[in-house]
Design a protein around this motif. Sequence first.
Motif, short mmCIF file in Angstrom:
data_model
loop_
_atom_site.label_atom_id
_atom_site.label_comp_id
_atom_site.label_asym_id
_atom_site.label_seq_id
_atom_site.Cartn_x
_atom_site.Cartn_y
_atom_site.Cartn_z
N ARG A 200 83.36 69.07 -45.32
CA ARG A 200 84.92 68.74 -45.81
C ARG A 200 84.94 67.51 -46.56
N THR A 201 84.25 67.50 -47.72
CA THR A 201 84.36 66.34 -48.72
C THR A 201 84.26 66.88 -50.25
N LEU A 202 84.71 66.15 -51.04
CA LEU A 202 85.00 66.58 -52.61
C LEU A 202 83.76 65.72 -53.29
N GLY A 203 83.64 64.65 -53.29
CA GLY A 203 82.88 64.20 -54.21
C GLY A 203 81.49 64.06 -53.81
N ASP A 204 81.06 64.11 -52.47
CA ASP A 204 79.77 64.11 -51.59
C ASP A 204 79.73 65.25 -51.09
N THR A 205 79.15 66.58 -51.27
CA THR A 205 79.10 67.99 -50.63
C THR A 205 77.89 68.05 -49.90
N ARG A 206 77.97 68.60 -48.70
CA ARG A 206 76.65 69.02 -48.15
C ARG A 206 76.77 70.07 -47.51
N LEU A 207 75.73 71.06 -47.94
CA LEU A 207 75.58 72.63 -47.36
C LEU A 207 74.65 72.43 -46.31
N THR A 208 74.90 72.88 -45.17
CA THR A 208 73.77 72.80 -44.03
C THR A 208 73.54 74.23 -43.40
N ILE A 209 72.27 74.53 -43.32
CA ILE A 209 71.88 75.77 -42.65
C ILE A 209 71.35 75.61 -41.24
N GLN A 210 71.69 75.88 -40.19
CA GLN A 210 71.42 75.21 -38.97
C GLN A 210 70.02 75.83 -38.42
N GLU A 211 69.83 76.86 -38.82
CA GLU A 211 68.29 77.44 -38.44
C GLU A 211 67.90 78.45 -39.70
N VAL A 212 67.13 77.85 -40.47
CA VAL A 212 66.56 78.55 -41.65
C VAL A 212 65.80 79.91 -41.37
N ARG A 213 66.29 80.66 -42.07
CA ARG A 213 65.19 82.03 -42.21
C ARG A 213 64.46 82.26 -43.50
N THR A 214 63.73 83.24 -43.62
CA THR A 214 63.07 83.67 -44.80
C THR A 214 64.09 83.98 -45.77
N GLU A 215 65.09 84.59 -45.63
CA GLU A 215 66.07 85.40 -46.41
C GLU A 215 67.03 84.19 -47.17
N ASP A 216 66.91 83.00 -46.60
CA ASP A 216 67.51 81.71 -47.06
C ASP A 216 66.79 81.36 -48.35
N GLU A 217 65.48 81.65 -48.53
CA GLU A 217 64.78 81.37 -49.69
C GLU A 217 65.55 81.63 -51.05
N ALA A 218 66.33 80.73 -51.83
CA ALA A 218 66.96 81.18 -52.99
C ALA A 218 67.18 79.88 -53.65
N CYS A 219 67.98 79.97 -54.81
CA CYS A 219 68.51 79.01 -55.47
C CYS A 219 70.08 78.67 -55.27
#
Length: 337
Positions: A200-219
């Motif tokens: 919950r930040t504006l200038g420095d944002t972080r997206l976290t995937i808790q447990e990666v799956r193969t379908e998360d492979e993307a841009c």
Amino acid sequence: MCGPTVSLCLLLWMVVMRVSRTQGQVAALTAPHAEVGRPVLIGCNLTMQTGETVKQVRWLDRHKRLLLAYLPTVPVRVSHQAPGVQLTASHSDGSHITITTVRPEDEGCYRCVFDVYPRGPLEGTTCIRVNGRVHMEGNQTAVSGKPATLSCRYNLPEKVQQVLWRKTAEQGDTTTVASFTKHGSHKTEEQYRGRVSLSRTLGDTRLTIQEVRTEDEACYTCEFHTYPDGTRRDRACLSVYVLPKPEVSHVTSSPGVGEANCTARSRPAAEITWNVGGDNRTLGPPTASAYEQGDGTTVVTSTLLFHPALLSDVSVQCVVHHPGLEKPLTVSVNTNN
């Protein structure tokens, strides 16, 4: 008051300038956009009458503070120079300066003043709009089942109204993942809830995937919706590895012939080799097969034929190579050796 506006392209340091006339005498080259952390060039051109001479040139910032003052002699004699300001070009009818490292507070209008004899001071005004820069960490690789975090920064957070993340799959489909607004509103799209979180930040944002799956492979694209500068974005791609867990077995396929099989399922496909201690009692080189699975993984099987007595004399090992491993995995066929 400003006179009619004219256009001019100045190819210097790859900066495109616009020109406005002031008092019909000074053409101020205006740089409408400057990027934080980078240099910006501003300048003025002067139209003089016959018999006039420039005695001094001065540059002032938006607070009317003196940035640069010099005598346009040969060589130029600088009487005042503020930090971070350089005289880039000076000639009889113009002056150009560079702000070497633009800061957010550098936004505003600057005055160029030519002290002309005998007429007196003539001046122009050139204005800078400061834009931020988006920086996203480069492409990343994550291991299936482990967490992964994508980070993105914008160096003018005070202008950000909303941060939004989008995912573009290999097939080209783009979906919104999550967003956060200046007023504190937070939203994660339904298909990602429970396993994806957004800071919950504006200038420095972080997206976290808790447990990666193969379908998360993307841009993934981070978008900063700013005011008044519009949308600024950057993109990085996430690759997902599934690490191999090799299995080995051996049978006597026919009298006098032993068969060892080594199988590994992974993403991307693993490479399997054999280590038989330098012994030459194998029956030819190993053979391999590969089968793609519906989940994006590949099952690779390598088969080695040998004389059965080999297992009682030397260690026979299956060696599995994969880019997600720090070192190859080794599994023995004859576990007693």
